[in-house]
Design an enzyme around this catalytic site. Structure first.
Site: not given
Length: 668
Positions: A366-367, A369, A371, A373, A389, A485
């Site tokens: 799905l994505g 970053g 740190y 996936n 995550k 955030d």
């Protein structure tokens, strides 16, 4: 020897030129190093550089710039150095060759002495200081235009340098040689001193910068993953129909179901091998003895185990974090809070969840970053689709605190406006959090500044604002937590259910101890009072800062792009100045109602005390107007996603290109 004599004829101008060349070469090398370091994908370097720029901007606001001084002096020095008297004494000679990149330290030190002697001393000072030189005979070679010496004493202060002067004729060359050799008796050369022959200096070549590839994640964590990523697929069997959760504010039922699922145990000869298509990543001692679940603190002696374990298990990666990692049991412990292992998670209040890697089947990514996936997986015992995550631990204690905070928030908050939490586990240096799968993804996927997609319409925008405000309100009132955030990428939507929920609580904080750390969250959505504060550590981060971030996010979703001018995107200081000093952006009056414009204007008040509370925002006329209306959110999200996917297929791209501001930060 000819090089020694040539060094005596060096003029201050030549020395300055040599210094300039060295400075240019040094700057080139420096730029090469910067370019190399800029290609690093390490999140800490990028974050540190960004924080340094923000800090520089804050200091510039506090200090008055003084007029630059010294420019006149530099012009005077330049004029004096180029006076007619100096120009007449300059011998047109090429610059000495630069040292070899791989030369020894002695050669480098001697080369630097030549530069210093040439730049700081006049010709007279050079002649007076060279008392160890003994020049007995000088020959001028006109054909090769080189000045040679038959006998020359070795000068330990100046290395041998090949300098080729430009000599027009014999008379002029002889005259110059006489000027450089006054009639005086030179001291004898010491007989006991022996100097080795110095090698010829080759032209300078910039040292080659070797980009050593960073060790892969699988190698650092001891996993042998296939090139395509973590394989969790099972052999072909009776097809099961995946299920989706109905909208429900609580996940208690599913947690109980997961807790009763059985875990397949047994010793494996090769922990990194693939068994039945499932990646086996069992930690050491996890199947040989009972799991340490007595309390949440590591056992006595874990410090010694971590120091003596070497690279076995997780010891090599977490040798300095024995207070978190229990090497013997392979668990991650947060004292008094929770404990993570390969079998699941145990909280201090007695609740627990049992989800293991063997029970998950990988479906899609799905994505990703800095740190880790985010993956779409199927939990085989319950046939539930989840989002996992992955958060890799990079020996950063701040990352441990973020993991603890996110797990605590997800565990405590059962709300229809916050993603559901199913469980977590810890394997080989990474924490995997299993959460509710939102098929629409983050909200930035359903808007774009292009005319084909555009921004989100007003009715759906009011629905999103209402859901986010209720989620933030519950965090604050029921759990005393602020998000810190808020941005479109941390707001998820579901096309199947037509819901909008908050996620990503890694930098959230408790209001009791809400002293904000420097630059927490994404700087692009940070409130102006936090940016311009010289001491952000002492400034209390309140919910008013989240309200600013909410208003900016709503404005971005309405426009389809980041609301501040695009000309400030490439410059961090310009973007910070626009946020702090410029007027707050507004909704366009030709597309949105006055109530919507007033709502955004209240959220984007420059003075924090003028921003409304969550309770006041929930009763704003704009939200009340659409609260009881069916805005068909499910159909709206589905239509937007289909339009986006169609454009991507036509272009043959994986994602829409966006003009991203410099302050935007990626991450999970």
């Amino acid at each position: 020897m000819e090089d020694k004599f040539a060094n005596l004829s060096l003029h201050e101008k030549t020395g300055k030129s040599s210094i300039q060349l060295n400075e240019q070469t040094g700057s080139d090398n420096g730029s090469a190093v910067k370019r190399t370091s800029s290609t690093s994908s390490h999140y800490n370097n990028i974050n540190a550089d960004l924080h340094a720029r923000v800090k520089a901007f804050q200091e510039q606001r506090a200090l008055k710039r003084s007029a630059s001084v010294g420019s006149n002096q530099s012009e005077q020095d330049k004029g004096s150095s180029q006076s007619p008297k100096h120009i007449q004494q300059i011998v047109n000679k090429p610059l000495p060759p630069l040292p070899v990149a791989g030369s020894s330290k002695v050669s480098q030190r001697m080369s630097s002495q030549v530069v210093q002697a040439s730049s700081k001393s006049t010709l007279k000072n050079v002649l007076d200081n060279q008392e160890t030189q003994n020049i007995t005979d000088v020959n001028i070679n006109i054909d090769t235009t080189k000045i040679t010496a038959t006998t020359i004493g070795v000068n330990t202060g100046l290395p041998a340098t090949d300098i080729t002067p430009s000599v027009s004729n014999t008379a002029s060359a002889t005259h110059k040689a006489q000027l450089l050799n006054p009639n005086r008796r030179a001291p004898r050369r010491p007989l006991s001193t022996q100097h080795p022959t110095r090698p010829n200096v080759a032209p300078h070549k910039a040292p080659a910068i070797i980009n050593t590839p960073k060790q892969s994640l699988s190698a650092r964590r001891g996993l042998k993953l296939p090139p395509g990523g973590m394989s969790l697929k099972m052999p072909t069997k009776t097809a099961q129909q995946p299920q989706q959760f109905a909208p429900s504010p609580s996940n208690k039922k599913h947690i109980e179901t997961l807790s009763n699922s059985k875990v397949v145990e047994g010793k494996r000869s090769n922990p990194g091998s693939l068994i039945n298509g499932v990646q086996s990543t069992s930690t050491s001692s996890s199947t040989e003895g009972p799991h340490d679940t007595v309390g949440t603190t590591p056992r006595t002696g874990n410090s010694n185990n971590s120091s003596n374990s070497g690279s076995s298990g997780g010891g090599g990666l977490f040798a300095n974090f024995s207070k978190y990692v229990d090497i013997k049991s392979g668990s991650l412990n947060f004292a008094g809070k929770l404990s993570l292992s390969s079998k699941g998670i145990d909280f201090s209040n007695g609740s627990s969840s049992r989800i293991t890697l063997d029970e998950l089947e990988f479906l899609d990514e799905l994505g990703h970053g800095n740190y880790g996936n985010v993956s779409k997986v199927l939990h085989k015992p319950t046939n539930v689709i989840m989002a996992t995550k992955e958060v890799r631990l990079e020996l950063d204690e701040a990352k441990f605190r973020q993991i603890l905070m996110e797990l605590e928030v997800l565990h405590k908050c059962n709300s229809p406006y916050i993603v559901d939490f199913y469980g977590a586990f810890f394997i080989e240096g990474a924490v995997y959090m299993c959460m509710e799968y939102m098929d629409g993804g983050s909200l930035d996927k359903i808007y774009d500044e292009s005319s084909e997609i555009g921004g989100i319409d007003e009715p759906q925008l009011a629905f999103i604002a209402n859901a986010v405000i209720h989620g933030l309100k519950e965090l604050k009132e029921q759990h005393n937590i602020i998000h810190r955030d808020v941005k479109p990428t941390n707001i998820l939507c579901s096309a199947n259910q037509g819901t909008v929920k908050l996620c990503d609580f890694g930098v959230s904080g408790n209001l009791v101890a809400s002293l904000a750390k420097t630059n927490i969250g994404c700087q692009s959505y940070m409130a102006p009072e936090r940016i311009k504060s010289l001491n952000p550590d002492r400034a209390t981060y309140t919910v008013q800062s989240d309200i600013w971030s909410l208003g900016l996010s709503i404005l971005e979703m309405a426009l389809g792009r980041y609301p501040y001018p695009p000309e400030t995107y490439d410059n961090i200081f310009s973007q910070l100045s626009a946020i702090v000093d410029g007027p707050p952006p507004r909704l366009p009056s030709d597309k949105f109602s006055s109530d919507a414009q007033d709502f955004v204007s209240l959220c984007l008040q420059k003075i924090p005390e003028r921003r409304p509370t969550y309770a006041a925002l929930t009763e704003h006329p704009w939200l009340v107007k659409y609260r009881n209306q069916d805005v068909h959110m499910s159909e709206y999200i589905t239509e937007r996603l289909e339009r986006r996917n169609k454009i991507l297929r036509e272009r043959g791209e994986n994602g829409l290109s966006k003009n991203v501001p410099a302050l935007h930060m990626g991450g999970l």
